[in-house]
Design a protein around this motif. Structure first.
Motif, PDB file in Angstrom:
ATOM      1  N   ARG A  38      38.763  38.355  39.414  1.00 52.25           N
ATOM      2  CA  ARG A  38      39.993  38.468  38.637  1.00 52.25           C
ATOM      3  C   ARG A  38      40.028  37.405  37.548  1.00 52.25           C
ATOM      4  O   ARG A  38      39.417  36.338  37.681  1.00 52.25           O
ATOM      5  N   GLN A  39      40.748  37.745  36.493  1.00 61.23           N
ATOM      6  CA  GLN A  39      40.885  36.827  35.366  1.00 61.23           C
ATOM      7  C   GLN A  39      42.323  36.872  34.868  1.00 61.23           C
ATOM      8  O   GLN A  39      42.786  37.923  34.395  1.00 61.23           O
ATOM      9  N   ARG A  45      37.240  33.857  34.759  1.00 60.13           N
ATOM     10  CA  ARG A  45      37.083  34.891  35.766  1.00 60.13           C
ATOM     11  C   ARG A  45      36.515  34.263  37.037  1.00 60.13           C
ATOM     12  O   ARG A  45      35.557  33.487  36.978  1.00 60.13           O
ATOM     13  N   GLY A  46      37.111  34.606  38.177  1.00 60.99           N
ATOM     14  CA  GLY A  46      36.655  34.022  39.427  1.00 60.99           C
ATOM     15  C   GLY A  46      36.558  35.052  40.539  1.00 60.99           C
ATOM     16  O   GLY A  46      37.247  36.077  40.516  1.00 60.99           O
ATOM     17  N   LEU A  47      35.710  34.758  41.500  1.00 64.74           N
ATOM     18  CA  LEU A  47      35.477  35.664  42.627  1.00 64.74           C
ATOM     19  C   LEU A  47      36.683  35.692  43.555  1.00 64.74           C
ATOM     20  O   LEU A  47      37.215  34.648  43.932  1.00 64.74           O
ATOM     21  N   ASP A  89      48.909  36.133  41.737  1.00 60.87           N
ATOM     22  CA  ASP A  89      47.859  37.143  41.846  1.00 60.87           C
ATOM     23  C   ASP A  89      47.755  37.997  40.583  1.00 60.87           C
ATOM     24  O   ASP A  89      46.842  38.823  40.461  1.00 60.87           O
ATOM     25  N   THR A  90      48.689  37.805  39.660  1.00 55.84           N
ATOM     26  CA  THR A  90      48.654  38.556  38.411  1.00 55.84           C
ATOM     27  C   THR A  90      47.384  38.251  37.636  1.00 55.84           C
ATOM     28  O   THR A  90      47.058  37.093  37.373  1.00 55.84           O
ATOM     29  N   ALA A  91      46.638  39.304  37.284  1.00 60.15           N
ATOM     30  CA  ALA A  91      45.364  39.149  36.595  1.00 60.15           C
ATOM     31  C   ALA A  91      44.788  40.526  36.311  1.00 60.15           C
ATOM     32  O   ALA A  91      45.284  41.541  36.822  1.00 60.15           O
ATOM     33  N   VAL A 112      46.667  44.023  37.247  1.00 54.67           N
ATOM     34  CA  VAL A 112      47.624  43.864  38.344  1.00 54.67           C
ATOM     35  C   VAL A 112      48.680  42.867  37.888  1.00 54.67           C
ATOM     36  O   VAL A 112      48.347  41.744  37.517  1.00 54.67           O
ATOM     37  N   THR A 113      49.933  43.293  37.896  1.00 55.04           N
ATOM     38  CA  THR A 113      51.034  42.424  37.493  1.00 55.04           C
ATOM     39  C   THR A 113      52.019  42.323  38.639  1.00 55.04           C
ATOM     40  O   THR A 113      52.547  43.350  39.105  1.00 55.04           O
TER      41      THR A 113
END
Length: 116
Positions: A38-39, A45-47, A89-91, A112-113
């Motif tokens: 996600r970024q 960007r990360g796992l 968690d928004t990304a 995802v918002t």
């Protein structure tokens, strides 16, 4: 070469749930380890989670107990079930397919918002 298409993103309230899907085509899905990244805006960007060809899983600490990664090789699809969603968690969520000897392949991403 595998191609990936993500779906399932959207707008959800804090505490809600979403299930992301990533469907593969063009290659033998079962040979690929699959990962969700996600970024968020302004961040790298990360796992988030990964699942091996043998269904071994790993998670970012902040999503453990809330997110579940799974795969259905018969449907060429990897899922990310996200529960108890938080604002952070928004990304944009991306799936990635990896196999030894080949560069990883990314999907186009799904937003995802989490917002009240």
């Amino acid at each position: 070469q595998v191609q990936l298409v993500e779906s399932g993103g959207g707008l959800v309230q804090p505490g809600g749930s979403l299930r992301l899907s990533c469907t593969a085509s063009g290659s033998i899905f079962s040979r690929y380890a699959m990962e969700w990244y996600r970024q968020a805006p302004g961040k790298q960007r990360g796992l988030v989670a990964g699942i091996s060809t043998r269904h071994m899983t790993n998670y970012l600490d902040s999503v453990k107990g809330r997110f579940t990664i799974s795969r259905d090789n018969a449907k060429n699809t990897v899922y990310l079930q996200m529960n108890s969603l938080k604002l952070e968690d928004t990304a944009v969520y991306y799936c990635k397919a990896t196999t030894p000897g080949l560069a990883g392949t990314w999907g186009q991403g799904t937003q995802v918002t989490v917002s009240s």
